[in-house]
Motif scaffolding. Structure first.
Motif, short mmCIF file in Angstrom:
data_model
loop_
_atom_site.label_atom_id
_atom_site.label_comp_id
_atom_site.label_asym_id
_atom_site.label_seq_id
_atom_site.Cartn_x
_atom_site.Cartn_y
_atom_site.Cartn_z
N ILE A 95 11.47 4.10 -10.06
CA ILE A 95 12.46 4.41 -9.03
C ILE A 95 13.84 4.20 -9.64
CG2 ILE A 95 13.27 3.87 -6.72
CD1 ILE A 95 10.43 2.49 -6.40
N THR A 96 14.64 5.24 -9.63
CA THR A 96 15.97 5.17 -10.21
C THR A 96 17.00 5.50 -9.15
OG1 THR A 96 15.12 5.85 -12.36
CG2 THR A 96 17.48 6.09 -12.02
N ALA A 97 18.03 4.68 -9.07
CA ALA A 97 19.16 4.95 -8.19
C ALA A 97 20.39 5.09 -9.06
CB ALA A 97 19.35 3.82 -7.19
N ARG A 98 21.12 6.19 -8.87
CA ARG A 98 22.29 6.46 -9.69
C ARG A 98 23.47 6.74 -8.78
NH1 ARG A 98 20.84 10.95 -12.35
NH2 ARG A 98 22.12 12.31 -11.09
N LEU A 99 24.58 6.15 -9.10
CA LEU A 99 25.80 6.29 -8.33
C LEU A 99 26.70 7.32 -9.01
CD1 LEU A 99 27.17 4.90 -5.86
CD2 LEU A 99 28.25 3.37 -7.48
N GLU A 100 27.12 8.35 -8.27
CA GLU A 100 28.05 9.34 -8.80
C GLU A 100 29.36 9.20 -8.05
OE1 GLU A 100 26.46 13.27 -8.69
OE2 GLU A 100 24.89 12.81 -10.15
N LEU A 101 30.38 8.77 -8.77
CA LEU A 101 31.69 8.57 -8.16
C LEU A 101 32.47 9.88 -8.20
CD1 LEU A 101 32.46 5.16 -9.85
CD2 LEU A 101 31.87 5.54 -7.47
N PRO A 102 33.37 10.10 -7.23
CA PRO A 102 34.17 11.32 -7.26
C PRO A 102 35.17 11.27 -8.43
CG PRO A 102 34.92 9.87 -5.52
CD PRO A 102 33.68 9.25 -6.09
N GLY B 299 0.82 -1.21 0.00
CA GLY B 299 0.00 0.00 0.00
C GLY B 299 0.85 1.25 0.00
N ILE B 300 2.04 1.15 0.58
CA ILE B 300 2.99 2.27 0.63
C ILE B 300 4.35 1.75 0.20
CG2 ILE B 300 4.15 3.94 2.12
CD1 ILE B 300 1.72 3.86 3.94
N VAL B 301 5.00 2.47 -0.69
CA VAL B 301 6.38 2.17 -1.08
C VAL B 301 7.19 3.37 -0.66
CG1 VAL B 301 7.95 1.74 -2.99
CG2 VAL B 301 5.70 0.70 -2.99
N GLN B 302 8.30 3.11 0.02
CA GLN B 302 9.12 4.23 0.47
C GLN B 302 10.59 3.88 0.38
OE1 GLN B 302 7.90 4.95 4.47
NE2 GLN B 302 8.74 3.06 5.26
N GLY B 303 11.39 4.90 0.32
CA GLY B 303 12.84 4.76 0.27
C GLY B 303 13.44 6.08 0.70
N PRO B 304 14.74 6.23 0.61
CA PRO B 304 15.36 7.49 1.01
C PRO B 304 14.88 8.63 0.11
CG PRO B 304 17.03 5.82 0.53
CD PRO B 304 15.71 5.24 0.17
N GLY B 305 14.17 9.56 0.69
CA GLY B 305 13.73 10.75 -0.04
C GLY B 305 12.38 10.65 -0.71
N PHE B 306 11.68 9.54 -0.63
CA PHE B 306 10.34 9.47 -1.25
C PHE B 306 9.45 8.49 -0.49
CE2 PHE B 306 12.01 5.64 -3.05
CZ PHE B 306 10.91 4.84 -3.29
N ARG B 307 8.15 8.73 -0.64
CA ARG B 307 7.12 7.84 -0.11
C ARG B 307 5.92 7.96 -1.05
NH1 ARG B 307 6.15 8.74 5.83
NH2 ARG B 307 7.95 7.37 5.90
N ALA B 308 5.44 6.82 -1.57
CA ALA B 308 4.31 6.81 -2.50
C ALA B 308 3.20 5.96 -1.91
CB ALA B 308 4.74 6.26 -3.86
#
Length: 195
Positions: A176-183, A154-163
Motif C-alpha cells: 500500500i503506497t500513499a503519495r502526496l502531490e503538492l501543487p 480478514g479484510i484490509v481497506q482504504g480509500p479506493g481499495f479493498r483486499a
C-alpha cells in the motif's frame, strides 16, 4: 403418613418459603432493584427494564472522569482526552504521551515525507484440535505486517481499495503506497499550511 415421614417435606417447604420471601424483598426474579439502598425515591416502575437502563446510564454518567494529556514533544500542543470510570481503567496509561505526528513520524505525510509505503503479508491461522493428538487445522488466512508471526485482518481497506484475504493464495503480499502531490508553487502562494 406419619409425622416422621412428613418432617423433611415440611422443612423443605419452610426453606423454600424463606427463599421466596428473600427474593421478593430483593427484587423481581431475584434481581436487585436499582436504587435499593442508595437513598433514591422508589417509583412504580422499579424492576422494569427501562428503569434498569435509566439507573445504569445515570450511574455511569455521574462517575465518568476525563484526563487531558498534552504531547510530550516540546512545542507541540496536540492533546489527548481519555475518559475513565475507575482508577484501574487508567492504570496502564503511560506517563508520557506523544501524538501520532511525533510517535510515528515516518507514517505521517508531509512536505518532507511525500510518500510512505506499508507492506502486509498473508499469514495462515490455525486452530488446535480437541485432543492432544489432533493436528492443528487451518481456518484461513489473514493480513498482517510482513515478518510478523500472525495476521489479524480478514479484510484490509482504504480509500479506493479493498483486499479480502480469502481471495488470495498463501504468500501474497499487499503493498500500500500513499503519495502526496503538492501543487506547483507560484509567487502568489505564500501562505503556510495550517496543522
Amino acid at each position: 403418613m406419619t409425622l416422621a415421614h412428613a418432617a423433611p417435606a415440611v422443612a423443605l417447604l419452610a426453606a423454600l418459603t424463606a427463599c421466596t420471601v428473600l427474593l421478593l424483598r430483593e427484587g423481581h426474579r431475584g434481581r436487585r432493584k436499582p436504587g435499593h439502598g442508595q437513598q433514591r425515591p422508589h417509583s412504580q416502575h422499579i424492576g422494569t427494564a427501562q428503569h434498569d437502563r435509566d439507573a445504569i446510564k445515570e450511574h455511569d454518567m455521574t462517575r465518568r472522569r476525563t484526563i487531558t494529556r498534552t504531547c510530550a514533544t516540546t512545542g507541540c500542543r496536540e492533546t489527548s482526552f481519555v475518559e475513565y470510570i475507575a482508577r484501574r481503567d487508567i492504570a496502564d496509561l503511560p506517563a508520557k504521551w506523544q501524538c501520532y505526528r511525533h510517535s510515528k513520524p515516518d507514517e505521517v505525510l508531509s512536505v518532507d515525507n511525500a510518500q510512505t509505503t506499508a507492506v502486509l503479508a498473508l499469514h495462515p491461522s490455525y486452530v488446535t484440535g480437541y485432543t492432544r493428538d489432533d493436528p492443528p487445522k487451518l481456518i484461513g488466512h489473514f493480513w498482517g505486517p510482513e515478518g510478523a508471526e500472525k495476521g489479524n485482518h480478514g479484510i484490509v481497506q482504504g480509500p479506493g481499495f479493498r483486499a479480502i484475504a480469502a481471495d488470495y493464495p498463501p504468500g501474497t503480499r499487499l503493498i500500500i503506497t500513499a503519495r502526496l502531490e503538492l501543487p506547483a508553487t507560484t509567487a502568489d502562494a505564500t501562505e503556510e499550511p495550517t496543522r
